[in-house]
Every structure is written in C-alpha cells, then in structure tokens.
Write an enzyme that holds these catalytic residues in place. Structure first.
Site, PDB file in Angstrom:
ATOM      1  N   HIS A   3     -31.702  25.149  12.952  1.00 23.62           N
ATOM      2  CA  HIS A   3     -32.970  25.572  12.365  1.00 23.62           C
ATOM      3  C   HIS A   3     -32.792  26.216  10.996  1.00 23.62           C
ATOM      4  CE1 HIS A   3     -34.620  25.738  16.753  1.00 23.62           C
ATOM      5  NE2 HIS A   3     -34.557  24.511  16.283  1.00 23.62           N
ATOM      6  N   CYS A  14     -34.324  19.928  -5.999  1.00 30.58           N
ATOM      7  CA  CYS A  14     -32.965  19.638  -6.487  1.00 30.58           C
ATOM      8  C   CYS A  14     -31.869  20.259  -5.638  1.00 30.58           C
ATOM      9  CB  CYS A  14     -32.816  20.077  -7.940  1.00 30.58           C
ATOM     10  SG  CYS A  14     -32.807  21.873  -8.192  1.00 30.58           S
ATOM     11  N   SER A  58     -34.146  30.237  25.461  1.00 32.54           N
ATOM     12  CA  SER A  58     -35.165  29.944  26.468  1.00 32.54           C
ATOM     13  C   SER A  58     -35.202  28.461  26.807  1.00 32.54           C
ATOM     14  CB  SER A  58     -36.538  30.390  25.967  1.00 32.54           C
ATOM     15  OG  SER A  58     -36.852  29.728  24.749  1.00 32.54           O
TER      16      SER A  58
END
Length: 244
Positions: free
Chosen positions: A117, A128, A192
C-alpha cells in the site's frame, strides 16, 4: 507459544505478512478501532485527488494531522522480532499493508520489505516520479496554503501511498506473489485480512503447501483455514524472537 516457535525454528523460509496491528504498540492508530482518528481523517479517493485542487489541499491537511498524531513512533516488539528473523536469515522478506516505514526503521533492509500500500514517509510526483521529502511538501503547503506541485515538471505531488481507487503497485505485487509461493510458513501478524487483493496472499500460500499462522488480537475471516491461530497481543507473542 511453543507451537509457534517450533514452526518458525523448522521453517526453511518463513514470510511475514503484517497489518496495522503490529504498529499499534508503536502508537500508530489502526483503521478499525472504535473512535479511530482515521475515521475523522479518511484518505481522499484517488480520482477526487486528481480532479480537485481543493481535495488535494484537504488530503494534505488530513495527512499532516495524522502524521502529527504518531510523530516519533518507534518500532514495536513485533517489528524488532521480525527484523531479528530477517537478520538471522530465517525470513527472506516481509510483505506489509502498512505505510509507516517502521519495518525499515527496525533494521530490515528496504529491498526485503514489500509495501503493498505504498509508503507514507515521503511523496512523489505522479507525472515524473521525482521523490520529495515531507518537510518540503509541508513547508510549501503551510506557507502558500496550496497543494504543492513538482518543481521539475509541474505535476501533482502525492504521498507515496496507494489511495482508494489507485492501482496497486505491480512490481510490489509480483514480488509479494513470488515470496508467497516460495515460503513454507506464512506468518500473518496484525492484519484483519479483509482488504483485497492483499488478503488473498495467505490462502495462496496455504494452497501452495505452506503452514499458515495468524497472530491477531481479533478473529479474522481466515482463522478456520490457518494451521495456528493466536489471539493475543502481538508484542507479547513475538517477544521471544526479538533481540535481548
């Protein structure tokens, strides 16, 4: 915890898979606890971030509000335990859903941490790819009141995290999959297991013959599939693997 130690001690390659629960001992709030500050400062969806200057300003405001809540966070006993396993050559890598950079801070080499993530400790230009420190972003945000743009190309600068609606990092996913399919113990710590596609990896490991271990304070949807489930405080469970 003898069963856990036995599994780790006899593993040819144990892979760590971590979620927010490993960092709560460090003072980093998770998403799903009651009254979590994340609920008041929810990340802005990616498409809205791209479309709206106002949304970008609000995204940075929320980002710095959250950063201030856990500024100075240090690796937990769980982080240090996994770092010790990596250093000893017993864990070839750690796959993490976290964005706090605490695995690297615990001593795990960057190339052995797979961040599904992204990373919230720096920013990048979406056009860029130039990397910016958060101090640079914050000074411009607070001085001008606007979301900063790239000095090189004028592109949008964003925290190097994966926002809701943003494509998962392909290179990280490929590396995570390779690691998942090469291990014989898949150790879930503090997740979880409800956020996909990351949560699909434990079952892939299990179906490929690995032993699945889940350490989490609360039950998860994959508990029934695991070879060992421990519902307890992560730091306490993993402390025996931490350096003394």
């Amino acid at each position: 915890m003898a069963a856990l130690k036995d599994l780790i001690d006899h593993a040819d390659g144990a892979v760590g898979f971590t979620g927010a629960g490993i960092s709560t001992e460090s003072g980093v709030p998770d998403f799903r606890s009651p009254d979590s500050p994340w609920m008041k400062n929810k990340p802005i969806p990616f498409d809205l971030f791209l479309k709206s200057e106002e949304a970008r300003r609000e995204a940075w405001r929320r980002k710095f509000t959250m950063d201030d809540l856990y500024r100075g966070a240090r690796p937990s006993r769980g982080h240090l335990a996994l770092a010790s396993l990596v250093e000893a050559g017993r864990m070839p890598g750690i796959i993490t859903q976290n964005i706090d950079g605490l695995h690297q801070a615990s001593g795990v080499p960057t190339d052995q941490v797979i961040e599904l993530h992204g990373n919230g400790t720096y920013a990048t230009c979406l056009s860029c790819g130039i990397r910016y420190g958060l101090d640079w972003v914050r000074s411009r945000f607070e001085d001008a009141g606007d979301a900063p743009v790239c000095e090189a190309c004028g592109g949008i600068v964003k925290s190097a995290t994966i926002s809701f609606g943003q494509a998962m990092p392909e290179a990280a996913m490929r590396k995570a999959l390779k690691l998942t399919l090469s291990c014989d113990v898949f150790l879930v710590v503090g997740s979880s297991l409800v956020v996909y596609p990351a949560a699909s990896l434990p079952l892939m490991a299990k179906e490929n013959g690995a032993r699945l271990v889940i350490i989490n304070r609360e039950p998860t949807p994959l508990d029934d599939a695991a070879d060992l489930v421990i519902h307890a405080e992560i730091g306490q469970v993993l402390s025996e693997f931490a350096p003394h």
